[in-house]
Write a protein that holds these residues in place. Structure first.
Motif, PDB file in Angstrom:
ATOM      1  N   LEU A  50     -19.036 -61.706  68.885  1.00 17.43           N
ATOM      2  CA  LEU A  50     -19.885 -60.367  68.981  1.00 17.43           C
ATOM      3  C   LEU A  50     -20.787 -60.502  67.463  1.00 17.43           C
ATOM      4  N   MET A  51     -19.899 -60.649  66.390  1.00 15.14           N
ATOM      5  CA  MET A  51     -20.698 -60.464  65.161  1.00 15.14           C
ATOM      6  C   MET A  51     -21.604 -61.553  64.784  1.00 15.14           C
ATOM      7  N   GLY A  52     -21.602 -62.685  65.553  1.00 13.20           N
ATOM      8  CA  GLY A  52     -22.318 -63.738  65.241  1.00 13.20           C
ATOM      9  C   GLY A  52     -21.695 -64.686  64.287  1.00 13.20           C
ATOM     10  N   LEU A  53     -20.244 -64.286  63.863  1.00 14.81           N
ATOM     11  CA  LEU A  53     -19.659 -65.291  62.891  1.00 14.81           C
ATOM     12  C   LEU A  53     -19.137 -66.391  63.408  1.00 14.81           C
ATOM     13  N   VAL A  54     -19.176 -66.417  64.925  1.00 15.88           N
ATOM     14  CA  VAL A  54     -18.666 -67.834  65.493  1.00 15.88           C
ATOM     15  C   VAL A  54     -19.651 -67.969  66.740  1.00 15.88           C
ATOM     16  N   SER A  55     -20.100 -69.056  66.753  1.00 21.87           N
ATOM     17  CA  SER A  55     -21.401 -69.180  68.072  1.00 21.87           C
ATOM     18  C   SER A  55     -20.341 -69.503  69.205  1.00 21.87           C
ATOM     19  N   HIS A  56     -21.214 -69.061  70.608  1.00 18.40           N
ATOM     20  CA  HIS A  56     -20.199 -69.543  71.734  1.00 18.40           C
ATOM     21  C   HIS A  56     -21.009 -70.738  72.247  1.00 18.40           C
ATOM     22  N   ASP A  57     -20.131 -71.378  73.221  1.00 17.45           N
ATOM     23  CA  ASP A  57     -20.692 -72.584  73.931  1.00 17.45           C
ATOM     24  C   ASP A  57     -21.321 -72.254  75.105  1.00 17.45           C
ATOM     25  N   ARG A  58     -21.304 -71.038  75.927  1.00 16.57           N
ATOM     26  CA  ARG A  58     -21.957 -70.755  76.955  1.00 16.57           C
ATOM     27  C   ARG A  58     -21.896 -69.245  77.234  1.00 16.57           C
ATOM     28  N   GLY A  59     -23.050 -68.654  78.023  1.00 17.31           N
ATOM     29  CA  GLY A  59     -22.703 -67.207  78.204  1.00 17.31           C
ATOM     30  C   GLY A  59     -23.792 -66.344  77.179  1.00 17.31           C
ATOM     31  N   HIS A  60     -23.985 -65.126  77.692  1.00 21.28           N
ATOM     32  CA  HIS A  60     -24.804 -64.137  77.241  1.00 21.28           C
ATOM     33  C   HIS A  60     -24.078 -62.923  76.308  1.00 21.28           C
ATOM     34  N   VAL A  61     -24.712 -62.970  75.181  1.00 21.46           N
ATOM     35  CA  VAL A  61     -24.135 -61.620  74.612  1.00 21.46           C
ATOM     36  C   VAL A  61     -25.056 -60.784  73.803  1.00 21.46           C
ATOM     37  N   GLU A  62     -24.720 -59.617  73.975  1.00 21.08           N
ATOM     38  CA  GLU A  62     -25.795 -58.613  73.531  1.00 21.08           C
ATOM     39  C   GLU A  62     -24.911 -57.413  72.875  1.00 21.08           C
ATOM     40  N   MET A  63     -25.743 -57.112  71.708  1.00 22.76           N
ATOM     41  CA  MET A  63     -24.941 -55.996  70.840  1.00 22.76           C
ATOM     42  C   MET A  63     -26.255 -54.780  70.483  1.00 22.76           C
ATOM     43  N   LEU A  64     -26.026 -53.661  70.995  1.00 21.89           N
ATOM     44  CA  LEU A  64     -26.924 -52.647  70.680  1.00 21.89           C
ATOM     45  C   LEU A  64     -28.537 -53.281  71.300  1.00 21.89           C
ATOM     46  N   GLY A  65     -28.403 -53.814  72.324  1.00 18.38           N
ATOM     47  CA  GLY A  65     -29.579 -54.498  72.870  1.00 18.38           C
ATOM     48  C   GLY A  65     -30.370 -55.719  72.301  1.00 18.38           C
ATOM     49  N   HIS A  66     -29.515 -56.257  71.303  1.00 16.57           N
ATOM     50  CA  HIS A  66     -30.289 -57.443  70.599  1.00 16.57           C
ATOM     51  C   HIS A  66     -29.389 -58.649  71.140  1.00 16.57           C
ATOM     52  N   PRO A  67     -30.032 -59.553  71.534  1.00 19.70           N
ATOM     53  CA  PRO A  67     -29.235 -60.927  71.615  1.00 19.70           C
ATOM     54  C   PRO A  67     -28.510 -61.511  70.609  1.00 19.70           C
ATOM     55  N   ILE A  68     -27.299 -62.032  70.648  1.00 19.31           N
ATOM     56  CA  ILE A  68     -26.409 -62.623  69.887  1.00 19.31           C
ATOM     57  C   ILE A  68     -26.447 -64.040  70.112  1.00 19.31           C
ATOM     58  N   PRO A  69     -26.481 -64.912  69.038  1.00 20.51           N
ATOM     59  CA  PRO A  69     -26.513 -64.607  67.642  1.00 20.51           C
ATOM     60  C   PRO A  69     -28.028 -64.588  67.152  1.00 20.51           C
ATOM     61  N   ASP A  70     -28.982 -64.704  67.744  1.00 16.94           N
ATOM     62  CA  ASP A  70     -30.418 -64.550  67.390  1.00 16.94           C
ATOM     63  C   ASP A  70     -30.750 -63.294  66.799  1.00 16.94           C
ATOM     64  N   GLY A  71     -30.406 -62.288  67.529  1.00 19.06           N
ATOM     65  CA  GLY A  71     -30.631 -60.711  66.875  1.00 19.06           C
ATOM     66  C   GLY A  71     -29.507 -60.175  66.038  1.00 19.06           C
ATOM     67  N   ALA A  72     -28.656 -61.236  65.517  1.00 16.35           N
ATOM     68  CA  ALA A  72     -27.408 -60.488  64.916  1.00 16.35           C
ATOM     69  C   ALA A  72     -27.778 -59.768  63.600  1.00 16.35           C
ATOM     70  N   ILE A  73     -28.712 -60.178  62.964  1.00 15.29           N
ATOM     71  CA  ILE A  73     -28.967 -59.563  61.528  1.00 15.29           C
ATOM     72  C   ILE A  73     -29.481 -58.086  61.929  1.00 15.29           C
ATOM     73  N   ALA A  74     -30.425 -58.081  63.005  1.00 16.53           N
ATOM     74  CA  ALA A  74     -31.146 -56.672  63.250  1.00 16.53           C
ATOM     75  C   ALA A  74     -30.033 -55.933  63.634  1.00 16.53           C
ATOM     76  N   ALA A  75     -29.218 -56.386  64.797  1.00 20.80           N
ATOM     77  CA  ALA A  75     -27.958 -55.465  65.364  1.00 20.80           C
ATOM     78  C   ALA A  75     -27.044 -55.059  64.118  1.00 20.80           C
ATOM     79  N   LYS A  76     -26.804 -56.027  63.078  1.00 22.81           N
ATOM     80  CA  LYS A  76     -25.648 -55.591  62.138  1.00 22.81           C
ATOM     81  C   LYS A  76     -26.115 -54.596  61.222  1.00 22.81           C
TER      82      LYS A  76
END
Lengths: 298, 129
Positions: A50-76
Motif C-alpha cells: 500500500l505504501m509503495g515500499l514493495v511492488s505487487h505482482d498482480r492486482g489493483h491498489v489505490e490509496m486516497l484515489g491515487h493508483p499505487i505505486p505510480d501515484g505513491a508520492i502524491a498520495a503519501k
C-alpha cells in the motif's frame, strides 16, 4: 471526496516461502479498520504494498484515489505511516524531529503536537537514543498524528506499550476520525484493541483475507453453542460449523453463521441448547485460525 | 460534552449494551428529561475510545425502542413521551418476573408463598429508600 481511502483488488505477491493471494481490502473514508492476523500472515506485506515500499505482482491498489505505486508520492503527502522498522535519528531530539517533519510535510499542528507530547508522557528535549522501545513507538506515532494526515497506516501501533500509553494511543486514534474525513488502518495482534476501536475488521491468514466485515456484524455472526445430545457423541450428526467438539453427551459448536435456523437445526437432531455464548474477538481469532490449520492438516 | 459514561472491560456484556444501559439509567433517575441532547456519535466514540460503529449500534437500538430520536443534522435527544420512565422500568421488570416464575416452577412454590415473600421483600426495599 473519495468514498474509499484504501482499495486493494485481487492483489498477488509471491515470495519464495510466502505468497499474498488475491488480497482485496476496502477501507471507507472516516472509518477505523483493524487488520488482524497471526505472525507471518501477511499484514505487514500488505501495508508495505500500500505504501509503495514493495511492488505487487498482480492486482489493483489505490490509496486516497491515487493508483499505487505510480501515484505513491502524491498520495503519501497525505498519509502518516508508522511501522516497527521505522528509524528515527538516534542522536537527534524529539523536538528536532518535530521541526523536521513540520518543514517537510504540510499540515503540522504544533498545538496538537505539544498536547501529544504531554499525553504520551514524552520530553521534547530528549534524544532518541535515550528512549525506551515504548517511548520510540510513541514518538513515531506522535510525528505521524500531529501532521493530521487524511490516512493513518499503522503497523502494530500498540505493541510494546504500557497500558496507560495504549489508552492514550487508542484515544488519539478514535479522535483522529472525529471529522469523518480521516481514516485509520491499523494492523494488530492485540484483539482487545481492535475489538474496542475498530469500525471494520479484516482478517488475514496465510496470505489470504479470510473475512472482512463491519465489526458489530462480525461479532454477531459468531457464537459458541453448548448442547446436550440425546445419545453419546458420534450418534448425532450436528449441523456443520467452524468447530464441533463432543465428549459423552456434551457438545460444543462454534459457528460464524449464527441464526435462529441454526438453533432449530440443532434442536431437530434431538439436542438441547444449554447456552448460546457471544465470543470475544480473541476467541474468534483462535477458533478460526485453529480450524483452518486442522483443515490444512487433514 | 462529557458524558460521564463508564465502560467496564470486565463486564461480559457487549459495549453497545453498556452504553444503552447508561442512557436508560440517566433517564430513569430523571437526570435526562425529554429533549435532553445526547453526545454526538463521534464525540462519544472519542471520549469512550470505542469504535463509531459501536456507538451507532447503541443509538440505533435506543431509537428503535423509542427512547431517543435523531434528527438529521441536529443530533439525538431523549424522546418526549410521558410514559418513557415507566416503560424503561417495566422493561427491567419483565425479565425479573420471568426469572422469578422459572424459580417458582422449579421449587414448586405456591402463589401464596410467593406473594408473602414478595410482600416481605417490598417492605425491606421501602425501608432502604
Amino acid at each position: 471526496m473519495t468514498h474509499l481511502a484504501v482499495h486493494l483488488q485481487g492483489v498477488h505477491k509471491r515470495y519464495p516461502h510466502f505468497a499474498l493471494e488475491d488480497v482485496s481490502l476496502e477501507v471507507p473514508t472516516g472509518t477505523i479498520l483493524g487488520f488482524i492476523g497471526a505472525n507471518g500472515a501477511g499484514k505487514s506485506t500488505t501495508l508495505r504494498i500500500l505504501m509503495g515500499l514493495v511492488s505487487h505482482d498482480r492486482g489493483h491498489v489505490e490509496m486516497l484515489g491515487h493508483p499505487i505505486p505510480d501515484g505513491a508520492i502524491a498520495a503519501k503527502t497525505q498519509v502518516g505511516f508508522v511501522s516497527e522498522d521505522m528509524k528515527l535519528f538516534p542522536g537527534a531530539t524529539l523536538d528536532w524531529h518535530m521541526r523536521f517533519v513540520a518543514k517537510v510535510f504540510g499540515g503540522w499542528d504544533a498545538g496538537y503536537a505539544a498536547e501529544l507530547v504531554r499525553r504520551f508522557d514524552l520530553r521534547a528535549d530528549q534524544k532518541i537514543k535515550g528512549l525506551s522501545h515504548g517511548q520510540r513507538v510513541k514518538a513515531a506515532l506522535l510525528l505521524a498524528l500531529a501532521r493530521r494526515p487524511r490516512l493513518l497506516i499503522l503497523d502494530e501501533p500498540t505493541t510494546g506499550l504500557d497500558p496507560v500509553a495504549r489508552h492514550e494511543v487508542l484515544g488519539a486514534l478514535t479522535a483522529a476520525v472525529q471529522d469523518e474525513e480521516r481514516t485509520v488502518l491499523f494492523s494488530s495482534q492485540n484483539t482487545l484493541d481492535v475489538e474496542q476501536i475498530a469500525d471494520r475488521i479484516a482478517f488475514i491468514d496465510r496470505g489470504r483475507i479470510v473475512d472482512a466485515d463491519d465489526k458489530e456484524r462480525y461479532l454477531e455472526r459468531w457464537r459458541r453453542l453448548r448442547l446436550t445430545l440425546p445419545d453419546a457423541a458420534g450418534q448425532t450428526t450436528l449441523p456443520s460449523a467452524v468447530a464441533v467438539t463432543a465428549t459423552g453427551r456434551i457438545a460444543t459448536l462454534v459457528t460464524d453463521r449464527h441464526s435462529d435456523e441454526l438453533l432449530a437445526a440443532c434442536r431437530a437432531t434431538g439436542a438441547t441448547v444449554q447456552s448460546v455464548d457471544r465470543m470475544t474477538l480473541e476467541e474468534i481469532f483462535v477458533a478460526s485460525v485453529m480450524a483452518r490449520r486442522e483443515e490444512v492438516a487433514a | 460534552m462529557h458524558s460521564g459514561f463508564v465502560l467496564a472491560k470486565a463486564d461480559p456484556r457487549p459495549i453497545y449494551l453498556q452504553i444503552i444501559e447508561q442512557v436508560h439509567q440517566r433517564i430513569a433517575l430523571g437526570d435526562w428529561t425529554a429533549g435532553h441532547p445526547l453526545p454526538s456519535i463521534r464525540e462519544l466514540s472519542a471520549e469512550l475510545r470505542v469504535s463509531v460503529i459501536t456507538v451507532k449500534r447503541a443509538y440505533f437500538e435506543l431509537e428503535r425502542d423509542g427512547v431517543i430520536t435523531t434528527r438529521q443534522g441536529k443530533g439525538s435527544e431523549v424522546v418526549d413521551a410521558p410514559d418513557l420512565v415507566t416503560r424503561l422500568l417495566d422493561s427491567q421488570l419483565t425479565p425479573a418476573i420471568e426469572t422469578l416464575a422459572h424459580l417458582a416452577v422449579q421449587m414448586d412454590l405456591t402463589i401464596d408463598t410467593l406473594h408473602d415473600r414478595l410482600a416481605e421483600a417490598i417492605r425491606r426495599a421501602k425501608e432502604q429508600e
